[in-house]
Design an enzyme around this catalytic site. Structure first.
Site, PDB file in Angstrom:
ATOM      1  N   CYS A   1       0.854  -1.183   0.000  1.00 20.24           N
ATOM      2  CA  CYS A   1       0.000   0.000   0.000  1.00 20.24           C
ATOM      3  C   CYS A   1       0.897   1.241   0.000  1.00 20.24           C
ATOM      4  O   CYS A   1       1.781   1.351   0.850  1.00 20.24           O
ATOM      5  CB  CYS A   1      -0.910   0.015   1.220  1.00 20.24           C
ATOM      6  SG  CYS A   1      -1.866   1.549   1.382  1.00 20.24           S
TER       7      CYS A   1
ATOM      8  N   ASP B   1      -0.004  -5.936   0.426  1.00 19.63           N
ATOM      9  CA  ASP B   1      -1.248  -6.406  -0.180  1.00 19.63           C
ATOM     10  C   ASP B   1      -0.953  -7.776  -0.782  1.00 19.63           C
ATOM     11  O   ASP B   1       0.030  -7.939  -1.512  1.00 19.63           O
ATOM     12  CB  ASP B   1      -1.725  -5.460  -1.288  1.00 19.63           C
ATOM     13  CG  ASP B   1      -2.273  -4.155  -0.743  1.00 19.63           C
ATOM     14  OD1 ASP B   1      -2.950  -4.189   0.290  1.00 19.63           O
ATOM     15  OD2 ASP B   1      -2.027  -3.107  -1.362  1.00 19.63           O
TER      16      ASP B   1
END
Length: 138
Positions: free
Chosen positions: A51, A58
């Site tokens: 992120c 992620d």
């Protein structure tokens, strides 16, 4: 009581654009041997990126589906291309669209779809799907 429209989550245009235009290693191709339409589906079940705001990872599954025209994607170069995302700060939405742009640039398929199914965060699962279809316009 605080309403969500009163909360500033702190996301900026800079966060949204981060690494959306980064140049990654070239995806190599080889000549398609068949003139008929057929589907190729490639899955990367252990995709990771970061992120751009929080720096948290992620995790997801990236699926690339395409109908080749004159070229097919070479898998080893595709794997090295996708590994470049591992430590990259980029939004999930940009990831699916950037991968699609780079696949289209590499092999000029008749059709292509990239889908990212990302591990739920805070109870929300994100599924991003980006499509491309070649037109006959010059």
């Amino acid at each position: 009581m605080t309403h969500t429209n009163d909360i500033d989550f702190g996301y900026t245009t800079a966060h949204a654009r981060k690494n959306a235009d980064v140049v990654l290693p070239e995806i190599q191709c080889w000549p398609n041997q068949y003139k008929r339409d057929y589907n190729i589906k490639i899955e990367l079940p252990e995709f990771t990126s970061v992120c751009p705001k929080t720096g948290l990872p992620d995790f997801g599954v990236i699926t690339i589906e395409y109908i080749p025209d004159e070229l097919c994607l070479e898998l080893k170069s595709l794997k090295y291309y996708l590994l470049e995302y591992r430590d990259m700060g980029i939004f999930m939405e940009n990831t699916a669209n950037k991968i699609l742009d780079d696949v289209v640039k590499a092999c000029h398929p008749k059709k292509a779809t990239v889908t990212g199914v990302f591990t739920p965060r805070g109870g929300l699962r994100s599924v991003i799907t980006a499509h491309y279809e070649k037109t006959n316009e010059k």
